[in-house]
Design a protein around this motif. Sequence first.
Motif, PDB file in Angstrom:
ATOM      1  N   LYS A 108       0.812  -1.202  -0.166  1.00 31.12           N
ATOM      2  CA  LYS A 108      -0.026   0.028   0.000  1.00 31.12           C
ATOM      3  C   LYS A 108       0.805   1.200  -0.077  1.00 31.12           C
ATOM      4  N   GLY A 109       0.194   2.434  -0.546  1.00 26.66           N
ATOM      5  CA  GLY A 109       0.983   3.618  -0.443  1.00 26.66           C
ATOM      6  C   GLY A 109       1.780   3.735  -1.690  1.00 26.66           C
ATOM      7  N   PRO A 110       2.493   5.238  -1.681  1.00 21.65           N
ATOM      8  CA  PRO A 110       3.183   5.472  -2.998  1.00 21.65           C
ATOM      9  C   PRO A 110       4.498   4.521  -3.029  1.00 21.65           C
ATOM     10  N   ASN A 111       5.126   4.463  -4.366  1.00 20.09           N
ATOM     11  CA  ASN A 111       6.218   3.784  -4.412  1.00 20.09           C
ATOM     12  C   ASN A 111       7.479   4.492  -3.866  1.00 20.09           C
ATOM     13  N   THR A 112       8.403   3.568  -3.796  1.00 19.36           N
ATOM     14  CA  THR A 112       9.561   4.012  -3.227  1.00 19.36           C
ATOM     15  C   THR A 112      10.711   3.430  -3.919  1.00 19.36           C
ATOM     16  N   GLY A 113      11.913   3.725  -3.852  1.00 14.14           N
ATOM     17  CA  GLY A 113      13.160   2.946  -4.271  1.00 14.14           C
ATOM     18  C   GLY A 113      13.026   1.708  -3.946  1.00 14.14           C
ATOM     19  N   GLY A 114      12.364   1.059  -2.902  1.00 17.10           N
ATOM     20  CA  GLY A 114      12.538  -0.514  -2.482  1.00 17.10           C
ATOM     21  C   GLY A 114      12.667  -0.583  -0.895  1.00 17.10           C
ATOM     22  N   MET A 115      11.797  -1.088  -0.244  1.00 14.26           N
ATOM     23  CA  MET A 115      11.669  -1.329   1.087  1.00 14.26           C
ATOM     24  C   MET A 115      12.114  -2.586   1.590  1.00 14.26           C
ATOM     25  N   GLY A 116      12.429  -3.591   0.781  1.00 19.44           N
ATOM     26  CA  GLY A 116      12.945  -4.726   1.375  1.00 19.44           C
ATOM     27  C   GLY A 116      13.040  -5.696   0.028  1.00 19.44           C
ATOM     28  N   ALA A 117      13.610  -6.724   0.187  1.00 20.38           N
ATOM     29  CA  ALA A 117      13.715  -7.735  -0.870  1.00 20.38           C
ATOM     30  C   ALA A 117      14.249  -9.061  -0.123  1.00 20.38           C
ATOM     31  N   TYR A 118      13.839 -10.179  -0.913  1.00 19.98           N
ATOM     32  CA  TYR A 118      14.516 -11.364  -0.499  1.00 19.98           C
ATOM     33  C   TYR A 118      15.092 -12.155  -1.922  1.00 19.98           C
ATOM     34  N   SER A 119      15.715 -13.164  -1.703  1.00 18.03           N
ATOM     35  CA  SER A 119      16.474 -13.861  -2.976  1.00 18.03           C
ATOM     36  C   SER A 119      16.627 -15.405  -2.183  1.00 18.03           C
ATOM     37  N   PRO A 120      16.083 -16.453  -3.165  1.00 16.49           N
ATOM     38  CA  PRO A 120      15.716 -16.280  -4.251  1.00 16.49           C
ATOM     39  C   PRO A 120      14.131 -15.866  -4.254  1.00 16.49           C
ATOM     40  N   ALA A 121      13.500 -15.700  -5.351  1.00 17.84           N
ATOM     41  CA  ALA A 121      11.920 -15.182  -5.412  1.00 17.84           C
ATOM     42  C   ALA A 121      11.380 -16.613  -5.968  1.00 17.84           C
ATOM     43  N   PRO A 122      10.542 -17.191  -5.080  1.00 18.60           N
ATOM     44  CA  PRO A 122       9.884 -18.591  -5.298  1.00 18.60           C
ATOM     45  C   PRO A 122       9.145 -18.354  -6.598  1.00 18.60           C
ATOM     46  N   VAL A 123       8.617 -17.292  -7.016  1.00 19.62           N
ATOM     47  CA  VAL A 123       7.787 -17.054  -8.236  1.00 19.62           C
ATOM     48  C   VAL A 123       8.857 -17.461  -9.465  1.00 19.62           C
ATOM     49  N   ILE A 124       9.904 -17.348  -9.256  1.00 21.38           N
ATOM     50  CA  ILE A 124      10.970 -17.467 -10.443  1.00 21.38           C
ATOM     51  C   ILE A 124      11.246 -18.992 -10.188  1.00 21.38           C
ATOM     52  N   THR A 125      10.570 -19.941 -10.905  1.00 20.37           N
ATOM     53  CA  THR A 125      11.068 -21.377 -11.017  1.00 20.37           C
ATOM     54  C   THR A 125      12.042 -21.627 -11.835  1.00 20.37           C
ATOM     55  N   ASP A 126      12.452 -22.672 -12.255  1.00 20.53           N
ATOM     56  CA  ASP A 126      13.617 -23.121 -13.158  1.00 20.53           C
ATOM     57  C   ASP A 126      12.876 -22.978 -14.270  1.00 20.53           C
ATOM     58  N   GLU A 127      11.523 -23.222 -14.694  1.00 17.12           N
ATOM     59  CA  GLU A 127      10.926 -23.204 -15.732  1.00 17.12           C
ATOM     60  C   GLU A 127      10.689 -21.794 -16.264  1.00 17.12           C
ATOM     61  N   MET A 128      10.376 -20.737 -15.138  1.00 13.60           N
ATOM     62  CA  MET A 128      10.267 -19.356 -15.482  1.00 13.60           C
ATOM     63  C   MET A 128      11.673 -18.766 -15.969  1.00 13.60           C
ATOM     64  N   MET A 129      12.654 -19.347 -15.304  1.00 12.60           N
ATOM     65  CA  MET A 129      13.939 -18.849 -15.546  1.00 12.60           C
ATOM     66  C   MET A 129      14.278 -19.058 -17.099  1.00 12.60           C
ATOM     67  N   GLU A 130      13.837 -20.403 -17.582  1.00 13.66           N
ATOM     68  CA  GLU A 130      14.030 -20.697 -18.998  1.00 13.66           C
ATOM     69  C   GLU A 130      13.236 -19.602 -19.817  1.00 13.66           C
ATOM     70  N   LYS A 131      12.278 -19.597 -19.507  1.00 14.99           N
ATOM     71  CA  LYS A 131      11.253 -18.634 -20.137  1.00 14.99           C
ATOM     72  C   LYS A 131      11.734 -17.271 -20.335  1.00 14.99           C
ATOM     73  N   ILE A 132      12.390 -16.949 -19.465  1.00 11.73           N
ATOM     74  CA  ILE A 132      12.823 -15.576 -19.425  1.00 11.73           C
ATOM     75  C   ILE A 132      14.013 -15.447 -20.079  1.00 11.73           C
ATOM     76  N   ASP A 133      14.834 -16.573 -20.257  1.00 18.64           N
ATOM     77  CA  ASP A 133      16.051 -16.522 -20.829  1.00 18.64           C
ATOM     78  C   ASP A 133      15.601 -16.510 -22.418  1.00 18.64           C
TER      79      ASP A 133
END
Length: 311
Positions: A108-133
């Motif tokens: 919620k609220g306005p966008n910032t430069g980024g308020m936090g992150a994690y790695s890896p992102a589970p939404v990026i599966t191996d299959e998704m990595m291949e698709k992105i490539d």
Amino acid sequence: HIPTAASREFSDYQSARGFIQKHPYPLVVKADGLAAGKGVYICHKQAEAEQALVDIFRANKFGEAGSKIIIEDFLKGEEASLLVLSDSKTYVPLASAQDHKAIFDGDKGPNTGGMGAYSPAPVITDEMMEKIDRKIWRPLFQGLKQEGIEYRGVLYAGLMIRDNEPMVLEFNVRFGDPEAQAILPRLRNDLSVVIEAVIAGNLDQINLDWSPEPTVCVVMASGGYPDVYDKGMLISGLEDIDDPGVTVFHAGTKIENGKTVTNGGRVLGVSAGGTNIQESVEKAYRAVEKINFPGKQYRKDIGQKALKRTE
Ligand code: GLY
């Protein structure tokens, strides 16, 4: 043909205003130039889009960076950030990450430069990595080559994963912040050796070795950020961070009379690695709670989307 949102460019208030009166909502208004991550307006109704146009064209909020804007379709989905190294002949993707751009919990609220992150992102599966490539990196590097651009360095793609398809929101020619503070602690190679290989053009001889342990980075920001905020607030508790799995990255700080004080909107990035995402989240927040400065704010839900996906 890299997948992205349909968009139009405008350089004046009147024609942009005519367009937003007819376009379905939500839509996105973006200042074309650099705006420290704050030049993006997600507008759910016409009044919000009108305000964005007034800010950019009439109040000149972003100066020259707002002389041209892009109005694009809103893409619903889950965001992810992917970075890639290129020595102009070979490219090597780094581990995936997910940023949290909005200032408040629940995105919620306005966008910032980024308020936090994690790695890896589970939404990026191996299959998704291949698709992105296939759909993003290959055509991108082929396009750069065709244009005679020898790209050496790091390239960042902000993605929206919609209906299992990656769409590009933006490219940046730098590391992401705070994505880098979640990605790089997982890299077991010596980063300087990797960078030398990028410069020398022998990236094909490097195998990146990633720790399987997820890393979470929680950003501690000044009160009022991303709008106006005070500087010079005394930061206490840094010396109490003794967990070897925790790293505190200084972003907007400085030393004044021998003391560490705030000196920017995003003040600290507190990164922690653990055997699983839950442990990393707990470690990062234990450290965040030990650190204090007047007005401090941080999101309490960094890592929750990853937890949900891995449950
Ligand atoms: N965290 C978003 C960026 O670095 O652009």
